[in-house]
Design a protein around this motif. Structure first.
Motif, mmCIF file in Angstrom:
data_model
loop_
_atom_site.group_PDB
_atom_site.id
_atom_site.type_symbol
_atom_site.label_atom_id
_atom_site.label_comp_id
_atom_site.label_asym_id
_atom_site.label_seq_id
_atom_site.Cartn_x
_atom_site.Cartn_y
_atom_site.Cartn_z
ATOM 1 N N ASP A 219 38.027 46.089 32.934
ATOM 2 C CA ASP A 219 38.942 46.137 34.019
ATOM 3 C C ASP A 219 38.863 47.413 34.655
ATOM 4 N N ARG A 221 40.422 48.660 37.504
ATOM 5 C CA ARG A 221 41.445 48.916 38.734
ATOM 6 C C ARG A 221 41.822 50.465 38.695
ATOM 7 N N ASP A 224 36.973 47.550 42.381
ATOM 8 C CA ASP A 224 36.451 46.436 42.004
ATOM 9 C C ASP A 224 35.109 46.621 41.854
#
Length: 440
Positions: A219, A221, A224
């Motif tokens: 991830d 974030r 993207d």
């Protein structure tokens, strides 16, 4: 008396003519056997050489059978796992019109004479198909056939499938000589198929191993990210392409793409070593990409033989509010591609430093470029754009056009679109890593 001498002379001449015909037939059979030996040798050499993909081998077997006996049509049927029916059927010799006429017809499942060979896996020679007791006729649109010759193909003691030829081009029925050739070819074909299947399984296992070495992106974030990897179309080609991306402690996003020179398991294993070492260096140091690559270049020298590796290491760092800065260093690798929010594509060229594993004394440099919010960075290996028929510049131009055409797609679809429509010839494996900059 003179008449008897004339009769005797004609008889001797007739015997000489018959003997000449028989000798010519024997000579032709010897030439045919020599051609058959050459074709069987070529078949097995193809399996031992480059053309070892199973579909290529199956096609080559049918082509060889047709050439050996001068047949107009040929086919190879592959049995299902339970051996009850044909799960695959490879026909050869059909014209465009004949293929069109049979477009709506399912391939044979193993009825009629084809089923006879499944039930009785011995050679079969038929001079008149319609009158054979096991004949089931032909579907509409099938070309007329009168003669058939078939033989079973075995691998490791199991029936793998059946080889068929039909209709000699000279209009004569198949003879015992033809049958012997097809039976011999079926025996050689079993060995070739067995080797091809073993090779295919080894290649699939190696490719699976290589994919396991590649990371699943974490991830990232507010960023993207998406990545894609495609193996080379060249049989037996296992590459060292790799990618990685992670958030580092100083709130930057690090991204790397690399290519270890070599096309074997050693290259794939070296790729895993380098990637893991690079991850440790990125977490440990808050230093520019050039310094990380320099340390990566020096460290393996002391512990292992490092193959030559190209790489591009980048950091996307927050700048003033709402903007970002790209800082990157390249070790002999293609430049990153920048897609702006208005779908303009441009490469970020910079003089590349030497690849890793070449000369640790050479300096490494950093380059910077501002990034607008919502932009997309694309990192890739040379397998994505290189083509032997085109200059490198042409491949890069086509890749940029392709990227702009698909820029509006969600990032996972975007990277797969690049992989599916790549401008290269597919001879090399390819890796793609795309990173989309936050809009706020």
């Amino acid at each position: 008396m003179p008449e008897k001498q004339n009769d005797s002379g004609r008889s001797d001449e007739s015997r000489r003519l018959r003997l000449g015909v028989e000798l010519e037939l024997i000579a032709e059979q010897l030439r045919s056997l020599a051609r058959a030996q050459d074709r069987l040798h070529d078949l097995y050499e193809a399996v031992l050489g480059r053309d070892v993909d199973l579909p290529v081998v199956l096609q080559l077997i049918v082509d060889t059978a047709m050439e050996l006996v001068g047949a107009r049509y040929g086919a190879l049927g592959v049995l299902a796992e339970d051996g009850a029916y044909l799960a695959q059927f490879i026909p050869v010799g059909l014209s465009e019109q004949e293929r069109a006429d049979l477009a709506e017809v399912d391939f044979p499942r193993g009825l009629g004479l084809l089923g006879h060979l499944i039930a009785v896996p011995e050679s079969l020679r038929v001079d008149d198909i319609p009158t054979h007791p096991d004949s089931a006729g032909f579907p509409p649109g099938h070309p007329p056939m009168r003669t058939l010759l078939g033989a079973a193909i075995s691998t490791r003691g199991q029936i793998y499938g059946d080889l068929y030829v039909a209709e000699r081009r000279d209009g004569r029925p198949f003879d015992a000589h033809d049958e012997a050739l097809i039976v011999a070819l079926a025996g050689a074909a079993g060995l070739a198929i067995d080797d091809a299947r073993l090779y295919e399984q080894t290649r699939l296992d190696a490719e699976r191993f290589q994919r396991l070495l590649l990371p699943r992106l974490p991830d990232l974030r507010p960023f993207d990210a998406a990545a894609a990897y495609c193996p080379a179309s060249t049989p037996g080609h296992i590459g060292g392409d790799w990618y990685d991306a992670l958030l580092v402690p100083d709130h930057a996003c690090a991204a790397v793409i690399g290519d270890v020179v070599g096309h074997d398991l050693q290259a794939a294993a070296a790729m895993a070593q380098i990637r893991n070492m690079l991850r440790a260096l990125l977490y440990d140091q808050r230093t520019p990409p050039s310094a990380v690559l320099a340390r990566l270049d020096r460290a393996p020298q002391a512990i292992t033989d490092q193959p030559v590796t190209t790489a591009c290491l980048a950091r996307v760092e927050p700048a003033r509010a709402g903007s970002w800065t790209l800082r990157w260093s390249t070790a002999g690798h293609p430049p990153p591609l920048l897609l702006t929010p208005d779908r303009q594509a441009r490469y970020l060229p910079a003089d590349p430093d030497v690849p890793l594993g070449v000369d640790t004394a050479q300096p490494r440099h950093d380059h910077t470029h501002p990034l607008p919010a919502g932009a997309t960075l694309v990192f890739f290996t040379d397998g994505l754009f290189e083509h032997p028929a085109h200059p490198v510049e042409t491949g890069l131009e086509r890749l940029a056009v392709l990227a702009t055409e698909h820029a509006a797609l969600p990032l996972p679809d975007f990277v797969h679109a690049l992989a599916d429509h790549h401008p290269s010839d597919g001879h090399d494996d390819m890796a793609i890593l795309a990173l989309r900059i936050p809009r706020t």
